[in-house]
Enzyme design. Sequence first.
Site, PDB file in Angstrom:
ATOM      1  N   ASP A  62     -15.729  17.349  -9.168  1.00  0.00           N
ATOM      2  CA  ASP A  62     -15.637  16.704  -7.859  1.00  0.00           C
ATOM      3  C   ASP A  62     -15.920  15.225  -8.082  1.00  0.00           C
ATOM      4  O   ASP A  62     -17.065  14.830  -8.308  1.00  0.00           O
ATOM      5  CB  ASP A  62     -16.650  17.315  -6.896  1.00  0.00           C
ATOM      6  N   SER A 147      -1.633   2.223  -3.428  1.00  0.00           N
ATOM      7  CA  SER A 147      -0.780   2.526  -2.281  1.00  0.00           C
ATOM      8  C   SER A 147      -0.218   1.211  -1.750  1.00  0.00           C
ATOM      9  O   SER A 147      -0.816   0.147  -1.962  1.00  0.00           O
ATOM     10  CB  SER A 147      -1.599   3.222  -1.176  1.00  0.00           C
ATOM     11  N   TYR A 162      -8.667   4.043   5.182  1.00  0.00           N
ATOM     12  CA  TYR A 162      -7.837   4.267   3.987  1.00  0.00           C
ATOM     13  C   TYR A 162      -7.282   2.955   3.420  1.00  0.00           C
ATOM     14  O   TYR A 162      -7.420   2.711   2.211  1.00  0.00           O
ATOM     15  CB  TYR A 162      -6.701   5.236   4.321  1.00  0.00           C
ATOM     16  N   LYS A 166      -7.945   1.177  -0.399  1.00  0.00           N
ATOM     17  CA  LYS A 166      -6.854   0.842  -1.299  1.00  0.00           C
ATOM     18  C   LYS A 166      -6.799  -0.667  -1.575  1.00  0.00           C
ATOM     19  O   LYS A 166      -6.424  -1.080  -2.684  1.00  0.00           O
ATOM     20  CB  LYS A 166      -5.521   1.349  -0.733  1.00  0.00           C
TER      21      LYS A 166
END
Length: 248
Positions: A62, A147, A162, A166
């Site tokens: 993890d 991304s 998010y 990024k």
Amino acid sequence: MERWANKTAVVTGASAGIGAAICLGLANAGLSVVGLARRPELIDKLKEDVTGTGRIQSKKCDVSEIDEIRLSFEWIEDNFGGVDVLVNNAGVLFFPGTVTDGDSKLSDKDILTTIDVNIKAVVVCTRYAVASMKKRNFNGHIININSITGHYIPFRSGFNIYPSTKHAVSAFTSSLLNELADCKSKIKVTSLSPGLVDTNMVQNLSKAEEVPILQPSDIADAVLYLLSTPPHVNITELTVMSVAEKKL
């Protein structure tokens, strides 16, 4: 790709989607691939699809937990001799969700998980990989799966933090390049920024927006292209989008 034959590549978030495609692509190209994920049994199933000379080995990890990352890289050192290629692929997106809406589907835990997986894990895995490469005086390659939202903020709401994580990957990649240049290292570092990819993480988004979409194999092909460049060439940023895809 000959210089990567039998070298060890570590791929995070390897159990599905982009990570699984990258594992297969690297193994078919002759690398020994260690896939890190919380569901190692899904990585083990990929072994049946390997057609090249490489192999895939799973390791339960993890990446939101620093201790699990440390133990996994120690295990890789003991069993594979070190890390030659690192693909920081693991990432999460809780969509839709907003930070400012108290009734949002986005929980405090979701926010912290996004930070832990999307940026903390990238930094920590990179530290262990670079240490392994330096110890063996090997000029490896670190590829951060970023991304397009790591370069601009989408106009629509719902992406919450998010894009922030990024953007942090973009900044970290640049800082890492500077650090390696300062010490005259020839370790390569690349930020690979896809548009929308057909994975569980973005399927709802792509359907809602009716936009063109990439396949995980397209990103795996991009990783292989980066590794195929000559030792003196470093592509620091590569953006991959489907034809006619536009900013959201």
